[in-house]
Design a protein around this motif. Structure first.
Motif, PDB file in Angstrom:
ATOM      1  N   ALA A   1      12.366  40.237  42.061  1.00 39.96           N
ATOM      2  CA  ALA A   1      12.917  39.889  43.308  1.00 39.96           C
ATOM      3  C   ALA A   1      11.188  40.101  44.629  1.00 39.96           C
ATOM      4  CB  ALA A   1      13.698  40.934  43.929  1.00 39.96           C
ATOM      5  N   PHE A   2      11.683  39.522  45.553  1.00 34.56           N
ATOM      6  CA  PHE A   2      10.170  39.985  46.899  1.00 34.56           C
ATOM      7  C   PHE A   2      11.457  39.616  48.160  1.00 34.56           C
ATOM      8  CE2 PHE A   2      10.188  35.724  49.320  1.00 34.56           C
ATOM      9  CZ  PHE A   2      10.505  34.733  47.569  1.00 34.56           C
ATOM     10  N   ALA A   3      10.400  40.209  49.198  1.00 32.42           N
ATOM     11  CA  ALA A   3      11.509  40.394  50.375  1.00 32.42           C
ATOM     12  C   ALA A   3      10.368  40.241  51.570  1.00 32.42           C
ATOM     13  CB  ALA A   3      12.018  41.573  50.609  1.00 32.42           C
ATOM     14  N   VAL A   4      10.440  38.862  52.252  1.00 30.67           N
ATOM     15  CA  VAL A   4       9.123  38.886  52.993  1.00 30.67           C
ATOM     16  C   VAL A   4      10.313  38.395  54.521  1.00 30.67           C
ATOM     17  CG1 VAL A   4       7.386  37.108  53.752  1.00 30.67           C
ATOM     18  CG2 VAL A   4       7.560  37.631  51.210  1.00 30.67           C
ATOM     19  N   ASP A   5       9.489  38.403  55.270  1.00 31.67           N
ATOM     20  CA  ASP A   5       9.639  38.238  56.703  1.00 31.67           C
ATOM     21  C   ASP A   5      12.231  38.767  56.579  1.00 31.67           C
ATOM     22  OD1 ASP A   5       7.520  38.963  57.528  1.00 31.67           O
ATOM     23  OD2 ASP A   5       7.871  36.380  58.751  1.00 31.67           O
ATOM     24  N   GLY A   6      12.258  38.966  55.759  1.00 30.53           N
ATOM     25  CA  GLY A   6      13.730  39.347  55.910  1.00 30.53           C
ATOM     26  C   GLY A   6      14.413  38.128  55.525  1.00 30.53           C
TER      27      GLY A   6
ATOM     28  N   TYR B   1      12.998  30.976  44.783  1.00 25.76           N
ATOM     29  CA  TYR B   1      13.957  30.157  45.408  1.00 25.76           C
ATOM     30  C   TYR B   1      14.621  31.385  46.238  1.00 25.76           C
ATOM     31  CZ  TYR B   1      14.080  26.882  42.731  1.00 25.76           C
ATOM     32  OH  TYR B   1      13.951  25.874  41.508  1.00 25.76           O
ATOM     33  N   VAL B   2      15.221  30.898  47.390  1.00 25.20           N
ATOM     34  CA  VAL B   2      16.150  32.221  47.954  1.00 25.20           C
ATOM     35  C   VAL B   2      17.456  32.660  47.374  1.00 25.20           C
ATOM     36  CG1 VAL B   2      17.627  32.770  50.546  1.00 25.20           C
ATOM     37  CG2 VAL B   2      15.643  30.874  50.299  1.00 25.20           C
ATOM     38  N   ASP B   3      17.475  34.605  47.707  1.00 28.02           N
ATOM     39  CA  ASP B   3      18.250  35.001  46.723  1.00 28.02           C
ATOM     40  C   ASP B   3      19.190  34.866  47.297  1.00 28.02           C
ATOM     41  OD1 ASP B   3      19.108  36.486  44.917  1.00 28.02           O
ATOM     42  OD2 ASP B   3      18.088  38.159  44.773  1.00 28.02           O
ATOM     43  N   LYS B   4      20.347  33.679  46.748  1.00 33.02           N
ATOM     44  CA  LYS B   4      21.742  33.228  47.408  1.00 33.02           C
ATOM     45  C   LYS B   4      22.058  32.158  47.190  1.00 33.02           C
ATOM     46  CE  LYS B   4      23.251  32.437  52.122  1.00 33.02           C
ATOM     47  NZ  LYS B   4      23.316  31.679  53.865  1.00 33.02           N
ATOM     48  N   CYS B   5      23.515  32.509  45.958  1.00 32.39           N
ATOM     49  CA  CYS B   5      24.218  31.504  45.722  1.00 32.39           C
ATOM     50  C   CYS B   5      24.601  29.984  46.658  1.00 32.39           C
ATOM     51  CB  CYS B   5      24.839  32.271  44.896  1.00 32.39           C
ATOM     52  SG  CYS B   5      26.319  30.638  43.436  1.00 32.39           S
TER      53      CYS B   5
ATOM     54  N   LEU C   1      19.671  25.996  44.892  1.00 28.05           N
ATOM     55  CA  LEU C   1      19.558  27.024  45.591  1.00 28.05           C
ATOM     56  C   LEU C   1      18.483  26.387  46.140  1.00 28.05           C
ATOM     57  CD1 LEU C   1      18.088  29.028  42.065  1.00 28.05           C
ATOM     58  CD2 LEU C   1      20.492  29.627  43.424  1.00 28.05           C
ATOM     59  N   THR C   2      17.960  27.199  47.448  1.00 30.53           N
ATOM     60  CA  THR C   2      16.883  27.223  48.366  1.00 30.53           C
ATOM     61  C   THR C   2      15.758  27.690  47.946  1.00 30.53           C
ATOM     62  OG1 THR C   2      18.791  27.385  49.955  1.00 30.53           O
ATOM     63  CG2 THR C   2      16.729  27.288  51.034  1.00 30.53           C
ATOM     64  N   PRO C   3      14.524  26.091  47.751  1.00 31.08           N
ATOM     65  CA  PRO C   3      13.402  26.966  47.340  1.00 31.08           C
ATOM     66  C   PRO C   3      12.835  27.499  48.550  1.00 31.08           C
ATOM     67  CG  PRO C   3      13.491  24.207  48.407  1.00 31.08           C
ATOM     68  CD  PRO C   3      15.145  24.641  47.596  1.00 31.08           C
ATOM     69  N   VAL C   4      11.750  28.082  48.114  1.00 30.27           N
ATOM     70  CA  VAL C   4      10.861  28.422  48.856  1.00 30.27           C
ATOM     71  C   VAL C   4       9.471  27.963  48.890  1.00 30.27           C
ATOM     72  CG1 VAL C   4       9.939  30.742  49.825  1.00 30.27           C
ATOM     73  CG2 VAL C   4      11.858  30.690  49.286  1.00 30.27           C
ATOM     74  N   ALA C   5       8.925  28.152  49.278  1.00 24.77           N
ATOM     75  CA  ALA C   5       7.243  27.675  49.604  1.00 24.77           C
ATOM     76  C   ALA C   5       6.523  28.070  48.770  1.00 24.77           C
ATOM     77  CB  ALA C   5       6.667  26.432  50.310  1.00 24.77           C
ATOM     78  N   ILE C   6       5.657  27.773  47.345  1.00 24.13           N
ATOM     79  CA  ILE C   6       4.692  29.309  47.094  1.00 24.13           C
ATOM     80  C   ILE C   6       3.396  27.994  46.950  1.00 24.13           C
ATOM     81  CG2 ILE C   6       6.086  31.191  46.660  1.00 24.13           C
ATOM     82  CD1 ILE C   6       5.877  30.621  43.710  1.00 24.13           C
TER      83      ILE C   6
ATOM     84  N   VAL D   1      -0.052  34.334  43.580  1.00 24.37           N
ATOM     85  CA  VAL D   1       1.149  33.929  43.791  1.00 24.37           C
ATOM     86  C   VAL D   1       1.071  34.267  45.224  1.00 24.37           C
ATOM     87  CG1 VAL D   1       3.738  33.075  43.627  1.00 24.37           C
ATOM     88  CG2 VAL D   1       2.674  33.861  42.513  1.00 24.37           C
ATOM     89  N   LEU D   2       1.178  33.379  45.952  1.00 24.75           N
ATOM     90  CA  LEU D   2       0.769  33.166  47.923  1.00 24.75           C
ATOM     91  C   LEU D   2       2.379  32.844  48.028  1.00 24.75           C
ATOM     92  CD1 LEU D   2      -2.712  32.154  47.779  1.00 24.75           C
ATOM     93  CD2 LEU D   2      -1.469  35.316  47.839  1.00 24.75           C
ATOM     94  N   LEU D   3       2.967  33.142  49.756  1.00 24.97           N
ATOM     95  CA  LEU D   3       4.168  32.854  50.111  1.00 24.97           C
ATOM     96  C   LEU D   3       3.368  32.324  51.579  1.00 24.97           C
ATOM     97  CD1 LEU D   3       7.563  33.449  49.901  1.00 24.97           C
ATOM     98  CD2 LEU D   3       6.219  33.410  52.083  1.00 24.97           C
ATOM     99  N   ASP D   4       3.215  31.424  52.522  1.00 23.00           N
ATOM    100  CA  ASP D   4       2.973  31.373  53.940  1.00 23.00           C
ATOM    101  C   ASP D   4       4.391  31.465  54.573  1.00 23.00           C
ATOM    102  OD1 ASP D   4       2.375  31.157  56.157  1.00 23.00           O
ATOM    103  OD2 ASP D   4       1.715  28.901  56.190  1.00 23.00           O
ATOM    104  N   PRO D   5       4.640  33.119  55.430  1.00 20.32           N
ATOM    105  CA  PRO D   5       6.421  33.313  55.861  1.00 20.32           C
ATOM    106  C   PRO D   5       6.213  32.149  56.982  1.00 20.32           C
ATOM    107  CG  PRO D   5       4.561  35.523  55.701  1.00 20.32           C
ATOM    108  CD  PRO D   5       3.273  33.787  55.379  1.00 20.32           C
ATOM    109  N   ASP D   6       5.152  31.078  56.792  1.00 19.21           N
ATOM    110  CA  ASP D   6       6.070  30.812  58.428  1.00 19.21           C
ATOM    111  C   ASP D   6       6.179  29.362  57.759  1.00 19.21           C
ATOM    112  OD1 ASP D   6       4.598  31.927  60.508  1.00 19.21           O
ATOM    113  OD2 ASP D   6       2.557  30.617  60.229  1.00 19.21           O
TER     114      ASP D   6
END
Ligand code: FES
Length: 115
Positions: A20-25, A40-44, A92-97, A104-109
């Motif tokens: 799990a991770f949490a970034v900017d809410g 992915y966003v942790d939301k079914c 699931l909603t993908p999160v760009a990494i 593993v890098l994630l751009d909050p924008d």
């Protein structure tokens, strides 16, 4: 100035495994299978519940599919598509990494909008 968030080394992710991770809410999770790392966003998509069975545990017992702890929906790790369960056909909603120098890098924008 880059706001890139470092989510850790790929090598520190179990294979197969998840974390799990949490970034900017936004609560999300990484999943790794071999050379594949996705986020992915942790939301079914069924009723919006978080998916984890226990902290950092998002895969089924075989480590092959993402499995929602609430009603057991199964998702493909590489696409997030729900292939079994009440949300079959949704995803699931993908999160760009990006992977850079083994990290593993994630751009909050680039985080998706969450309802
Ligand atoms: S909330 Fe995930 S299957 Fe129902």
């Amino acid at each position: 100035m880059s706001r890139l968030q470092d989510l850790g080394a790929v090598a520190d992710l179990p294979d197969p495994g998840s974390r799990a991770f949490a970034v900017d809410g936004v609560d999300g999770f990484l999943v790794r299978r071999g050379g594949l790392v996705r986020a992915y966003v942790d939301k079914c998509p069924h009723i919006g519940a978080p998916l984890a069975w226990s902290p950092d545990t998002y895969l089924d017992a075989e480590g092959e599919l993402i499995q929602c702890a609430m009603h057991g929906a199964l998702f493909l790790p590489d696409s997030g598509e729900c292939v079994h369960g009440p949300c079959a056909g949704q995803g699931l909603t993908p999160v760009a990494i990006r992977i850079q120098d083994g990290r593993v890098l994630l751009d909050p924008d680039e985080l998706p909008e969450i309802d």
